[in-house]
Design a protein around this motif. Sequence first.
Motif, PDB file in Angstrom:
ATOM      1  N   GLY A  93       0.805  -1.225   0.000  1.00  0.00           N
ATOM      2  CA  GLY A  93       0.000   0.000   0.000  1.00  0.00           C
ATOM      3  C   GLY A  93       0.837   1.273   0.000  1.00  0.00           C
ATOM      4  N   TYR A  94       2.081   1.181   0.463  1.00  0.00           N
ATOM      5  CA  TYR A  94       2.946   2.369   0.449  1.00  0.00           C
ATOM      6  C   TYR A  94       3.159   2.897  -0.979  1.00  0.00           C
ATOM      7  CZ  TYR A  94       4.493   1.953   5.374  1.00  0.00           C
ATOM      8  OH  TYR A  94       4.554   1.928   6.743  1.00  0.00           O
ATOM      9  N   ALA A  95       2.946   2.007  -1.982  1.00  0.00           N
ATOM     10  CA  ALA A  95       3.139   2.441  -3.373  1.00  0.00           C
ATOM     11  C   ALA A  95       2.213   3.603  -3.722  1.00  0.00           C
ATOM     12  CB  ALA A  95       2.896   1.267  -4.322  1.00  0.00           C
ATOM     13  N   GLU A 113      10.546 -10.565  -2.973  1.00  0.00           N
ATOM     14  CA  GLU A 113      11.353  -9.440  -3.453  1.00  0.00           C
ATOM     15  C   GLU A 113      12.037  -8.715  -2.282  1.00  0.00           C
ATOM     16  OE1 GLU A 113       9.149  -6.065  -4.873  1.00  0.00           O
ATOM     17  OE2 GLU A 113      10.806  -5.366  -6.139  1.00  0.00           O
ATOM     18  N   HIS A 114      11.271  -8.540  -1.197  1.00  0.00           N
ATOM     19  CA  HIS A 114      11.796  -7.782  -0.069  1.00  0.00           C
ATOM     20  C   HIS A 114      13.073  -8.407   0.496  1.00  0.00           C
ATOM     21  CE1 HIS A 114      12.002  -7.091   4.358  1.00  0.00           C
ATOM     22  NE2 HIS A 114      11.973  -5.848   3.946  1.00  0.00           N
ATOM     23  N   HIS A 115      13.045  -9.726   0.678  1.00  0.00           N
ATOM     24  CA  HIS A 115      14.182 -10.395   1.307  1.00  0.00           C
ATOM     25  C   HIS A 115      15.440 -10.262   0.440  1.00  0.00           C
ATOM     26  CE1 HIS A 115      16.353 -13.215   3.785  1.00  0.00           C
ATOM     27  NE2 HIS A 115      16.720 -13.850   2.682  1.00  0.00           N
ATOM     28  N   TYR A 117      16.152  -7.989  -1.789  1.00  0.00           N
ATOM     29  CA  TYR A 117      16.608  -6.595  -1.814  1.00  0.00           C
ATOM     30  C   TYR A 117      17.272  -6.228  -0.485  1.00  0.00           C
ATOM     31  CZ  TYR A 117      16.218  -1.530  -2.497  1.00  0.00           C
ATOM     32  OH  TYR A 117      16.484  -0.186  -2.628  1.00  0.00           O
ATOM     33  N   ARG A 118      16.631  -6.642   0.616  1.00  0.00           N
ATOM     34  CA  ARG A 118      17.166  -6.305   1.939  1.00  0.00           C
ATOM     35  C   ARG A 118      18.552  -6.924   2.144  1.00  0.00           C
ATOM     36  NH1 ARG A 118      14.381  -4.799   7.531  1.00  0.00           N
ATOM     37  NH2 ARG A 118      15.991  -5.484   8.929  1.00  0.00           N
ATOM     38  N   SER A 119      18.730  -8.165   1.615  1.00  0.00           N
ATOM     39  CA  SER A 119      20.034  -8.819   1.761  1.00  0.00           C
ATOM     40  C   SER A 119      21.126  -8.030   1.037  1.00  0.00           C
ATOM     41  CB  SER A 119      19.989 -10.233   1.183  1.00  0.00           C
ATOM     42  OG  SER A 119      18.926 -10.939   1.743  1.00  0.00           O
ATOM     43  N   ALA A 307       1.972   1.629   8.018  1.00  0.00           N
ATOM     44  CA  ALA A 307       0.817   1.199   7.219  1.00  0.00           C
ATOM     45  C   ALA A 307       0.990  -0.213   6.656  1.00  0.00           C
ATOM     46  CB  ALA A 307       0.626   2.177   6.063  1.00  0.00           C
ATOM     47  N   ARG A 308      -0.110  -0.916   6.592  1.00  0.00           N
ATOM     48  CA  ARG A 308      -0.171  -2.200   5.908  1.00  0.00           C
ATOM     49  C   ARG A 308      -1.509  -2.279   5.178  1.00  0.00           C
ATOM     50  NH1 ARG A 308       4.432  -1.913   7.178  1.00  0.00           N
ATOM     51  NH2 ARG A 308       5.715  -3.432   8.285  1.00  0.00           N
ATOM     52  N   THR A 309      -1.663  -3.286   4.284  1.00  0.00           N
ATOM     53  CA  THR A 309      -2.929  -3.509   3.591  1.00  0.00           C
ATOM     54  C   THR A 309      -3.273  -4.993   3.702  1.00  0.00           C
ATOM     55  OG1 THR A 309      -2.245  -1.840   1.985  1.00  0.00           O
ATOM     56  CG2 THR A 309      -4.118  -3.221   1.361  1.00  0.00           C
ATOM     57  N   PRO A 363       9.424  -8.948   9.152  1.00  0.00           N
ATOM     58  CA  PRO A 363      10.369  -8.800   8.036  1.00  0.00           C
ATOM     59  C   PRO A 363      10.849  -7.371   7.791  1.00  0.00           C
ATOM     60  CG  PRO A 363       8.162  -9.454   7.250  1.00  0.00           C
ATOM     61  CD  PRO A 363       8.161  -9.593   8.743  1.00  0.00           C
ATOM     62  N   HIS A 364       9.999  -6.369   8.069  1.00  0.00           N
ATOM     63  CA  HIS A 364      10.400  -4.978   7.800  1.00  0.00           C
ATOM     64  C   HIS A 364      10.988  -4.287   9.030  1.00  0.00           C
ATOM     65  CE1 HIS A 364       8.907  -4.384   3.659  1.00  0.00           C
ATOM     66  NE2 HIS A 364       8.045  -5.339   3.980  1.00  0.00           N
ATOM     67  N   MET A 365      11.276  -5.061  10.077  1.00  0.00           N
ATOM     68  CA  MET A 365      11.820  -4.420  11.287  1.00  0.00           C
ATOM     69  C   MET A 365      13.021  -3.560  10.900  1.00  0.00           C
ATOM     70  SD  MET A 365      12.599  -6.244  14.855  1.00  0.00           S
ATOM     71  CE  MET A 365      12.844  -5.285  16.340  1.00  0.00           C
ATOM     72  N   CYS A 366      13.099  -2.407  11.530  1.00  0.00           N
ATOM     73  CA  CYS A 366      14.048  -1.363  11.120  1.00  0.00           C
ATOM     74  C   CYS A 366      15.446  -1.882  10.779  1.00  0.00           C
ATOM     75  CB  CYS A 366      14.152  -0.322  12.225  1.00  0.00           C
ATOM     76  SG  CYS A 366      15.291   0.999  11.818  1.00  0.00           S
ATOM     77  N   LEU A 367      15.893  -1.556   9.605  1.00  0.00           N
ATOM     78  CA  LEU A 367      17.217  -1.964   9.148  1.00  0.00           C
ATOM     79  C   LEU A 367      18.313  -1.162   9.856  1.00  0.00           C
ATOM     80  CD1 LEU A 367      18.319  -3.520   6.341  1.00  0.00           C
ATOM     81  CD2 LEU A 367      18.771  -1.185   5.722  1.00  0.00           C
TER      82      LEU A 367
END
Length: 417
Positions: A93-95, A113-115, A117-119, A307-309, A363-367
């Motif tokens: 939803g952030y898009a 995709e997230h994992h 990219y985060r790596s 935010a989440r959806t 998964p999105h916990m602050c980098l």
Amino acid sequence: MSEVRADSPDEDYDPFAVFDESMGAGAVRDPHPVFHELRAECPVLTGPFQARFGFDEPLDPALTNPDVTPFTPLSFDAVQAVLKDGDTFSSSGYADSIGLVMGHSILEMDEPEHHAYRSLIQQAFTRKAMDGWEVELVGPIVQGLIDQFADRGHADLVRELFWPFPVHVIAGMLGLPAEELPMFHRKAVELISLAVEIERGLVASQWLYDFFAGVIAERRAAPRGDVISVLVQAELDGQRLTDEEIIAFLRLLLPAGAETTYRSSSNLMYGLLTSPDQLDRLRDDRSLMGAAIEEGLRWEPPLTGIARTAARDVELDGVLIPAGSPISVCLGAGNRDPARWDDPDRFDLSRKPQQHLAFAFGPHMCLGMHLARMETTVVINAVLDRLPNVRLAADAADPHISGLAFRSPGQLPVVFG
Ligand code: HEM
């Protein structure tokens, strides 16, 4: 040390004030009584909660569609359950909100995709890099800022220290020249003010694109030791980051890393200054620093909501959430859930350590959480070491924390010596 505020041709426009106001600064002093009331009614609120604070419009532009009902998890367990389950509670939803100006950043990615990219991004945030930043960047930046007022006997710790220091740290991590800093900071704040100034946000987005495209080209030609150089070279299973992907990350870095850290260190210092016995305890026993930082983050997280959806129909605490519903995850309410913390409104360094939600969860916990903790440790230690008997100025005009989405004190006038 360079001056941080930008001299702009548009002198009447202060993006920092516009952003603070749009996030409820001044208008909402203490949202916690309302959070408590709502949580007691139901751990998951159905419908918009901004109206309870006198806002006609939601702070998140993704919530402006009147045909869509938003949901707000408020208890610790409900917030954690949502953040843990990225498949059911998507970040995509952030898009439609911050992504309009940020680009396709890590914030709006779901798995897998997230994992991946985060790596790749994480390669720039190693333990070794952090140790280097502590000694070469954070320490000297903090000491340099304190040098400017240490002999004066008084200062506004927000404007003169907590506000500028994390911006300087990020600029240093990116290897940006000091003279670029004011405009870079200004554009980054204009970028996240899109809820009130969409056009200005889009212009800032393009400005940052052109700016970073130039820096990336330079680093590809001649890599150095900075974060941008690591990102242009980062590789995992033969995959590399494109310029677009790097730029989306860099656009995110300043709002994610500086807006939050300046506010969280200001909130912690406010807690200490308004509780002088705890300030004395920390000054005398620095082994309490970790506990103090976590308690500050629990008590007044700088960012109260994310935010989440809902990706599918789902039931949460007995509340049916239809697929496609926007979810305003209330970290601020989760962090003061009386079911988890006794007397949750009290700032108390002696609490037993427990997971809080200021850095989110899952998964999105602050980098950047280890970086944020290191920066806060350095800056608070420096205040305690260099400003003897630091205390709120007796004539300070009612310093207090305010804001709804982002929270911090506007000023912290102190005296010392
Ligand atoms: C006390 C300071 C900080 C707080 C309270 C904070 C809070 C958060 C929160 C709540 C999220 C989750 C956002 C979401 O999923 O919607 C997040 C993600 C993120 N933070 Fe922080 N942050 C802080 C400092 C930093 C710093 C210093 C950096 C710089 C490197 C940083 C970089 C990021 C990034 C890149 C993400 C996205 C991670 C992902 O989506 O996988 N943050 N932060």
